[in-house]
Write an enzyme that holds these catalytic residues in place. Structure first.
Site, PDB file in Angstrom:
ATOM      1  N   GLY A 187       0.814  -1.221   0.000  1.00 29.41           N
ATOM      2  CA  GLY A 187       0.000   0.000   0.000  1.00 29.41           C
ATOM      3  C   GLY A 187       0.839   1.258   0.000  1.00 29.41           C
ATOM      4  O   GLY A 187       1.542   1.539   0.953  1.00 29.41           O
ATOM      5  N   SER A 188       0.804   2.027  -1.073  1.00 32.32           N
ATOM      6  CA  SER A 188       1.732   3.137  -1.187  1.00 32.32           C
ATOM      7  C   SER A 188       1.283   4.108  -2.273  1.00 32.32           C
ATOM      8  O   SER A 188       0.154   4.038  -2.756  1.00 32.32           O
ATOM      9  CB  SER A 188       3.132   2.601  -1.487  1.00 32.32           C
ATOM     10  OG  SER A 188       3.055   1.575  -2.462  1.00 32.32           O
ATOM     11  N   ARG A 189       2.196   4.988  -2.702  1.00 34.96           N
ATOM     12  CA  ARG A 189       1.843   6.073  -3.598  1.00 34.96           C
ATOM     13  C   ARG A 189       3.063   6.490  -4.420  1.00 34.96           C
ATOM     14  O   ARG A 189       4.200   6.378  -3.969  1.00 34.96           O
ATOM     15  CB  ARG A 189       1.326   7.233  -2.742  1.00 34.96           C
ATOM     16  CG  ARG A 189       1.274   8.595  -3.386  1.00 34.96           C
ATOM     17  CD  ARG A 189       0.620   9.553  -2.418  1.00 34.96           C
ATOM     18  NE  ARG A 189       0.727  10.935  -2.833  1.00 34.96           N
ATOM     19  CZ  ARG A 189      -0.062  11.904  -2.397  1.00 34.96           C
ATOM     20  NH1 ARG A 189      -1.016  11.626  -1.544  1.00 34.96           N
ATOM     21  NH2 ARG A 189       0.087  13.138  -2.808  1.00 34.96           N
TER      22      ARG A 189
END
Length: 272
Positions: A187-189
């Site tokens: 889960g990241s960006r």
């Protein structure tokens, strides 16, 4: 489906933990019940999701020096004007892609060229979809300059669950558009920082797909540049391309948008 090498150890450790928990459960409560079967089902689903998280999709790409592809799968959570103070130290257009736990977390180079800057910074682990994560979370910022001198920054940002950024490039490396840049776990960006004369053509919350063949109507950004010796002339536009899964790809009337996310004030940002 291929598994990314960075996922081998986490998959082994997580699988071992699940099996140990189930083994102890059966030692303490050997009588098989519906609750046992339910836990087996949850464990199987969980392990399948973990393996899928580390998948490395096999995709084709049409290289184009005037196109900038999305570096990540996910959906657009921010399109705004910011003051980028780490490298450019000037205003830039930021297009941010949030990757959920269900997206492939491998990242790819948006453009071809030479790596001019690659810096890892420690920080917090706020949820990656929050605006403040771009400045305050642990991150790795990488700038690629193409042969025309145009620079694009791709910033990998660790989220609340993603505590490990894998980045492969070194300053001076020659990289190709669509080649693997690295990955972020759980889960990241990824933020893209582009010149101010860009014309945004994507909407907030649109789904994007990295490293895919894209048609002209999937452009989300165009940035004109002046050719040497001719102040008024312009070279072909560099475009940020994504694989937009929404049916409407028309240009955004006002590009400075943010999704439903909570607002955090930031100096240099202009909001509509």
């Amino acid at each position: 489906m291929r598994i990314h090498p960075a996922g081998s150890l986490p998959i082994f450790i997580i699988s071992l933990m699940v099996f140990v928990i189930l083994f102890l459960l059966n030692r303490i409560f050997p009588q098989q019940t519906n609750f046992h079967y339910f836990l087996y089902f949850l464990a199987a689903v969980f392990l399948i999701l973990v393996v899928r998280f580390f998948r490395r999709p096999e995709r084709s790409i049409r290289e184009n020096e005037n196109l900038v592809y999305s570096a990540a799968d996910g959906h657009v959570v921010a399109i705004e004007e910011v003051y980028e103070e780490e490298y450019f130290k000037e205003k830039r257009l930021q297009v941010s892609i949030f990757m959920s736990l269900f997206n492939a977390h491998v990242n790819w180079y948006s453009v071809s060229g030479k790596v001019k800057y690659n810096q890892h910074k420690k920080g917090n682990f706020y949820a990656a979809y929050l605006p403040k994560s771009s400045e305050e979370n642990e991150r790795n910022s990488l700038v690629v300059e193409d042969h025309k001198g145009r620079e694009v920054m791709m910033r990998q940002i660790a989220g609340a669950a993603a505590r490990r950024i894998v980045a492969k490039a070194k300053v001076g490396d020659e990289v190709r558009q669509g080649d693997e840049m690295g990955m972020i776990r759980f889960g990241s960006r990824v933020d893209h920082f582009l010149p101010m004369d860009a014309s945004i053509m994507v909407k907030i919350n649109q789904e994007v797909r990295a490293r895919s063949r894209s048609s002209p109507d999937s452009q989300i950004n165009q940035l004109p540049t002046k050719s040497p010796g001719s102040p008024q002339a312009q070279t072909p536009r560099m475009s940020v391309l994504v694989r937009v899964q929404a049916p409407d790809d028309s240009p955004v009337s006002d590009p400075f948008q943010r999704s439903w996310l909570p607002e955090y004030p930031h100096p240099g940002r202009r909001r509509s």
